[in-house]
Design a protein around this motif. Structure first.
Motif, PDB file in Angstrom:
ATOM      1  N   MET A 138      30.230  16.782  14.986  1.00  0.00           N
ATOM      2  CA  MET A 138      29.580  15.769  15.984  1.00  0.00           C
ATOM      3  C   MET A 138      29.474  14.516  15.310  1.00  0.00           C
ATOM      4  SD  MET A 138      26.324  16.246  18.449  1.00  0.00           S
ATOM      5  CE  MET A 138      27.017  17.817  18.945  1.00  0.00           C
ATOM      6  N   LYS A 139      29.946  13.442  15.852  1.00  0.00           N
ATOM      7  CA  LYS A 139      29.854  12.055  15.381  1.00  0.00           C
ATOM      8  C   LYS A 139      28.203  11.557  15.695  1.00  0.00           C
ATOM      9  CE  LYS A 139      34.465  10.528  15.363  1.00  0.00           C
ATOM     10  NZ  LYS A 139      35.196   9.337  15.532  1.00  0.00           N
ATOM     11  N   THR A 140      27.769  10.820  14.850  1.00  0.00           N
ATOM     12  CA  THR A 140      26.256  10.268  15.029  1.00  0.00           C
ATOM     13  C   THR A 140      26.421   8.603  14.964  1.00  0.00           C
ATOM     14  OG1 THR A 140      25.485  12.052  13.586  1.00  0.00           O
ATOM     15  CG2 THR A 140      24.035  10.103  13.734  1.00  0.00           C
ATOM     16  N   LEU A 143      16.647   8.154   6.858  1.00  0.00           N
ATOM     17  CA  LEU A 143      17.858   8.577   7.513  1.00  0.00           C
ATOM     18  C   LEU A 143      18.892   8.857   5.942  1.00  0.00           C
ATOM     19  CD1 LEU A 143      18.476   6.216  10.253  1.00  0.00           C
ATOM     20  CD2 LEU A 143      17.746   8.288  10.345  1.00  0.00           C
ATOM     21  N   ARG A 144      18.250   8.840   4.614  1.00  0.00           N
ATOM     22  CA  ARG A 144      19.126   8.811   3.620  1.00  0.00           C
ATOM     23  C   ARG A 144      20.271   9.815   3.830  1.00  0.00           C
ATOM     24  NH1 ARG A 144      15.388   8.648   0.263  1.00  0.00           N
ATOM     25  NH2 ARG A 144      15.304   6.587  -0.216  1.00  0.00           N
ATOM     26  N   ASP A 145      19.812  11.297   4.285  1.00  0.00           N
ATOM     27  CA  ASP A 145      21.009  12.140   4.271  1.00  0.00           C
ATOM     28  C   ASP A 145      21.724  12.419   5.576  1.00  0.00           C
ATOM     29  OD1 ASP A 145      20.319  12.732   1.713  1.00  0.00           O
ATOM     30  OD2 ASP A 145      18.576  13.854   2.340  1.00  0.00           O
ATOM     31  N   GLU A 146      21.565  11.386   6.561  1.00  0.00           N
ATOM     32  CA  GLU A 146      22.251  11.506   7.907  1.00  0.00           C
ATOM     33  C   GLU A 146      23.603  10.923   7.686  1.00  0.00           C
ATOM     34  OE1 GLU A 146      21.133  12.690  10.804  1.00  0.00           O
ATOM     35  OE2 GLU A 146      18.865  12.840  10.575  1.00  0.00           O
ATOM     36  N   PRO A 147      24.621  11.555   8.151  1.00  0.00           N
ATOM     37  CA  PRO A 147      25.766  10.903   8.550  1.00  0.00           C
ATOM     38  C   PRO A 147      25.848   9.718   9.548  1.00  0.00           C
ATOM     39  CG  PRO A 147      25.688  12.957   9.795  1.00  0.00           C
ATOM     40  CD  PRO A 147      24.176  12.755   8.885  1.00  0.00           C
ATOM     41  N   LEU A 148      26.486   8.906   9.447  1.00  0.00           N
ATOM     42  CA  LEU A 148      26.388   7.757  10.229  1.00  0.00           C
ATOM     43  C   LEU A 148      27.799   7.229  10.819  1.00  0.00           C
ATOM     44  CD1 LEU A 148      24.510   6.025  12.073  1.00  0.00           C
ATOM     45  CD2 LEU A 148      24.274   4.537  10.091  1.00  0.00           C
ATOM     46  N   ALA A 157      21.558  -2.027   4.553  1.00  0.00           N
ATOM     47  CA  ALA A 157      20.906  -1.070   4.145  1.00  0.00           C
ATOM     48  C   ALA A 157      21.643   0.450   4.158  1.00  0.00           C
ATOM     49  CB  ALA A 157      19.412  -0.974   4.667  1.00  0.00           C
ATOM     50  N   LEU A 158      22.465   0.341   5.450  1.00  0.00           N
ATOM     51  CA  LEU A 158      23.018   1.700   5.996  1.00  0.00           C
ATOM     52  C   LEU A 158      24.505   1.611   5.549  1.00  0.00           C
ATOM     53  CD1 LEU A 158      21.150   1.879   9.167  1.00  0.00           C
ATOM     54  CD2 LEU A 158      21.114   3.474   7.271  1.00  0.00           C
ATOM     55  N   LEU A 159      24.910   0.765   4.751  1.00  0.00           N
ATOM     56  CA  LEU A 159      26.284   0.638   4.070  1.00  0.00           C
ATOM     57  C   LEU A 159      26.974   1.965   3.654  1.00  0.00           C
ATOM     58  CD1 LEU A 159      27.479  -3.187   3.218  1.00  0.00           C
ATOM     59  CD2 LEU A 159      28.253  -1.871   4.982  1.00  0.00           C
ATOM     60  N   PRO A 160      26.018   2.414   2.571  1.00  0.00           N
ATOM     61  CA  PRO A 160      26.686   3.585   1.989  1.00  0.00           C
ATOM     62  C   PRO A 160      26.833   4.832   3.222  1.00  0.00           C
ATOM     63  CG  PRO A 160      24.593   2.753   0.864  1.00  0.00           C
ATOM     64  CD  PRO A 160      24.898   1.853   2.243  1.00  0.00           C
ATOM     65  N   ALA A 161      26.077   4.996   4.104  1.00  0.00           N
ATOM     66  CA  ALA A 161      26.053   5.850   5.248  1.00  0.00           C
ATOM     67  C   ALA A 161      27.363   5.812   5.927  1.00  0.00           C
ATOM     68  CB  ALA A 161      24.846   6.055   6.066  1.00  0.00           C
ATOM     69  N   ARG A 196      31.387   7.803   6.012  1.00  0.00           N
ATOM     70  CA  ARG A 196      31.947   8.341   7.156  1.00  0.00           C
ATOM     71  C   ARG A 196      33.080   7.357   7.951  1.00  0.00           C
ATOM     72  NH1 ARG A 196      30.305  13.554   8.803  1.00  0.00           N
ATOM     73  NH2 ARG A 196      30.602  12.972  11.102  1.00  0.00           N
ATOM     74  N   ARG A 197      33.472   6.258   7.249  1.00  0.00           N
ATOM     75  CA  ARG A 197      34.160   5.199   7.594  1.00  0.00           C
ATOM     76  C   ARG A 197      34.008   4.857   8.951  1.00  0.00           C
ATOM     77  NH1 ARG A 197      38.635   4.807   4.198  1.00  0.00           N
ATOM     78  NH2 ARG A 197      39.865   3.982   5.787  1.00  0.00           N
ATOM     79  N   GLY A 198      32.713   4.691   9.085  1.00  0.00           N
ATOM     80  CA  GLY A 198      32.051   4.202  10.330  1.00  0.00           C
ATOM     81  C   GLY A 198      32.378   2.701  10.628  1.00  0.00           C
ATOM     82  N   THR A 199      31.612   2.467  12.071  1.00  0.00           N
ATOM     83  CA  THR A 199      31.909   1.325  12.645  1.00  0.00           C
ATOM     84  C   THR A 199      30.671   0.579  12.980  1.00  0.00           C
ATOM     85  OG1 THR A 199      33.869   1.788  13.529  1.00  0.00           O
ATOM     86  CG2 THR A 199      32.909  -0.054  14.422  1.00  0.00           C
TER      87      THR A 199
END
Length: 262
Positions: free
Chosen positions: A1-3, A73-78, A118-122, A126-129
């Motif tokens: 499931m995507k976050t 949110l350190r361990d949250e997928p994003l 700050a959230l770039l690593p997350a 996930r190759r997020g947007t």
């Protein structure tokens, strides 16, 4: 499931985006400074499935509070970050106190930039947007909105540069350029002295509702688009400003003349 993380999620476009994303099966992280409204909205969704929603009440311009959010949110997928929280003003440049311009810039540029970095690593993981809710005011001048225009223009330029620099890392950027929406951002607009603006807003084109806009944002995300001009008026106005700026100014002064007295 995507976050997906959505800022300004307790009302207006942010809440519309949350409902639309929920209906499409996203797991949500909702952020807003209005803790009471946010808890109520999160509870509406959590009543269906508590595993799919978390919420955090904070002012994103507060560095300490924002850092605590990132740590939580350190361990949250994003998979998606929607920088939606915003503020505007309705006041002429010469009358507006500098603190008003600074407040608009802090909310509309500083906060989304800081949160994204700050959230770039997350996002990389996930190759997020990153989805930024910009404005047509970031592309062309609008009387009575100098601070807002400046902040949205800075937002657009910053993330277009970031897009190019992250092109090989799988992180996408979707810039959204709505025109006028029926959302609380205008009802809560600041006046020249930082108190709520007393005069009604001027507008052009059709005023769209938040649900209409939310669906188009999520459709653009699903399609992998990079920029979204959701209606023909927005696209036409941006072209007019570039091709015939003097004509644009004449038309704008005619339509927004009421802004000159505030």
């Amino acid at each position: 499931m995507k976050t997906m993380l959505i800022t300004g999620a307790a009302s207006g476009l942010g809440w519309a985006l949350a409902r639309a994303a929920w209906a499409r099966g996203w797991r949500l992280i909702l952020v807003d400074r209005d803790g009471e409204a946010l808890a109520d909205k999160a509870a509406r969704l959590a009543g269906v499935d508590t595993r799919r929603v978390r919420h955090f009440a904070l002012d994103l311009t507060d560095d300490t509070a924002r850092n605590e959010l990132v740590a939580a949110l350190r361990d949250e997928p994003l998979d998606a970050l929607i920088n939606n929280a915003g503020i505007t003003h309705r006041s002429s440049v010469a009358r507006t106190e500098l603190a008003v311009f600074r407040r608009v810039m802090a909310v509309d540029w500083d906060a989304p930039v800081a949160l994204t970095l700050a959230l770039l690593p997350a996002l990389r993981a996930r190759r997020g947007t990153v989805i930024n809710i910009g404005s047509m005011a970031g592309w062309m001048p609008v009387l009575g909105r100098a601070g807002y225009c400046s902040a949205k223009a800075a937002l657009a330029q910053f993330f277009e540069v970031l897009r190019g620099e992250l092109a090989d890392e799988g992180v996408g950027v979707l810039m959204v350029y709505p025109s006028f929406l029926a959302t609380p951002i205008e009802r809560n607009a600041l006046g020249f002295d930082g108190r709520p603006a007393a005069h009604a807003r001027s507008s052009v084109g059709r005023v769209r509702d938040a649900d209409w806009m939310a669906e188009r944002v999520l459709d653009a995300l699903a399609a992998g688009r990079r920029r979204l001009f959701p209606d023909r008026f927005t696209l036409f106005a941006s072209l007019l400003w570039r091709l015939a700026p003097d004509l644009y100014h004449r038309l704008m002064r005619r339509r927004f003349a009421g802004e000159l007295d505030h």
